[in-house]
Design a protein around this motif. Structure first.
Motif, PDB file in Angstrom:
ATOM      1  N   GLU A  25     -55.242  -6.882  19.975  1.00  0.00           N
ATOM      2  CA  GLU A  25     -54.238  -6.085  19.992  1.00  0.00           C
ATOM      3  C   GLU A  25     -54.763  -4.773  19.319  1.00  0.00           C
ATOM      4  O   GLU A  25     -55.716  -4.786  18.459  1.00  0.00           O
ATOM      5  CB  GLU A  25     -53.054  -6.543  19.218  1.00  0.00           C
ATOM      6  N   PRO A  26     -54.149  -3.517  19.469  1.00  0.00           N
ATOM      7  CA  PRO A  26     -54.569  -2.458  18.957  1.00  0.00           C
ATOM      8  C   PRO A  26     -54.087  -2.847  17.298  1.00  0.00           C
ATOM      9  O   PRO A  26     -53.229  -3.554  16.846  1.00  0.00           O
ATOM     10  CB  PRO A  26     -53.458  -1.296  19.464  1.00  0.00           C
ATOM     11  N   VAL A  27     -54.804  -2.033  16.434  1.00  0.00           N
ATOM     12  CA  VAL A  27     -54.883  -2.137  14.915  1.00  0.00           C
ATOM     13  C   VAL A  27     -53.092  -1.841  14.591  1.00  0.00           C
ATOM     14  O   VAL A  27     -52.725  -2.479  13.656  1.00  0.00           O
ATOM     15  CB  VAL A  27     -55.707  -1.212  14.237  1.00  0.00           C
ATOM     16  N   ALA A  28     -52.552  -0.865  15.286  1.00  0.00           N
ATOM     17  CA  ALA A  28     -51.330  -0.536  15.120  1.00  0.00           C
ATOM     18  C   ALA A  28     -50.353  -1.523  14.940  1.00  0.00           C
ATOM     19  O   ALA A  28     -49.296  -1.616  14.364  1.00  0.00           O
ATOM     20  CB  ALA A  28     -51.069   0.663  15.970  1.00  0.00           C
ATOM     21  N   SER A  29     -50.843  -2.493  15.760  1.00  0.00           N
ATOM     22  CA  SER A  29     -49.897  -4.059  15.766  1.00  0.00           C
ATOM     23  C   SER A  29     -49.627  -4.875  14.806  1.00  0.00           C
ATOM     24  O   SER A  29     -48.784  -5.428  14.459  1.00  0.00           O
ATOM     25  CB  SER A  29     -50.170  -4.865  17.091  1.00  0.00           C
ATOM     26  N   VAL A  30     -50.564  -4.529  13.733  1.00  0.00           N
ATOM     27  CA  VAL A  30     -50.882  -5.362  12.572  1.00  0.00           C
ATOM     28  C   VAL A  30     -50.671  -4.550  11.104  1.00  0.00           C
ATOM     29  O   VAL A  30     -50.594  -4.808  10.213  1.00  0.00           O
ATOM     30  CB  VAL A  30     -51.815  -6.289  12.565  1.00  0.00           C
ATOM     31  N   MET A  31     -50.556  -3.159  11.014  1.00  0.00           N
ATOM     32  CA  MET A  31     -50.659  -2.192  10.179  1.00  0.00           C
ATOM     33  C   MET A  31     -49.196  -2.308   9.488  1.00  0.00           C
ATOM     34  O   MET A  31     -48.456  -2.665  10.184  1.00  0.00           O
ATOM     35  CB  MET A  31     -50.682  -0.809  10.704  1.00  0.00           C
ATOM     36  N   LEU A  32     -49.448  -1.920   8.334  1.00  0.00           N
ATOM     37  CA  LEU A  32     -48.218  -2.071   7.199  1.00  0.00           C
ATOM     38  C   LEU A  32     -47.909  -0.524   6.877  1.00  0.00           C
ATOM     39  O   LEU A  32     -48.893   0.527   7.397  1.00  0.00           O
ATOM     40  CB  LEU A  32     -48.755  -2.601   5.957  1.00  0.00           C
ATOM     41  N   PRO A  33     -46.941  -0.262   6.378  1.00  0.00           N
ATOM     42  CA  PRO A  33     -46.837   1.200   5.947  1.00  0.00           C
ATOM     43  C   PRO A  33     -48.090   1.679   5.076  1.00  0.00           C
ATOM     44  O   PRO A  33     -48.647   0.941   4.251  1.00  0.00           O
ATOM     45  CB  PRO A  33     -45.458   1.232   5.124  1.00  0.00           C
TER      46      PRO A  33
END
Length: 80
Positions: A25-33
């Motif tokens: 998945e794209p990194v954005a799918s597991v990013m936090l604030p």
């Protein structure tokens, strides 16, 4: 040119264990604030209260030199 999120080891590990397919998945799918920013003149006691389990780092901006540093719990422990 701007921060849009953050990653930390514990969160990323939990995401991968919970769903191994997340590695595709794209990194954005597991990013936090994004980590919060403070000025380099921020007192250490205030900085240390900002570092929590949910927020494992703080970005320190030295506006005079336009440099940014990351401070973690480990950094604070080493200082003590």
């Amino acid at each position: 040119g701007r921060l849009v999120g953050s990653l930390n080891e514990a969160h990323l590990y939990a995401a991968l264990v919970g769903n191994p397919a997340v590695r595709r998945e794209p990194v954005a799918s597991v990013m936090l604030p994004a980590f919060p920013f403070v000025d380099a003149s921020t007192p250490v006691d205030l900085l240390s209260r900002m570092i929590t389990v949910e927020n494992p780092a703080v970005l320190v901006r030295e506006f005079a030199t336009e440099k940014t540093f990351i401070i973690t719990r480990s950094d604070l422990l080493r200082m003590l």
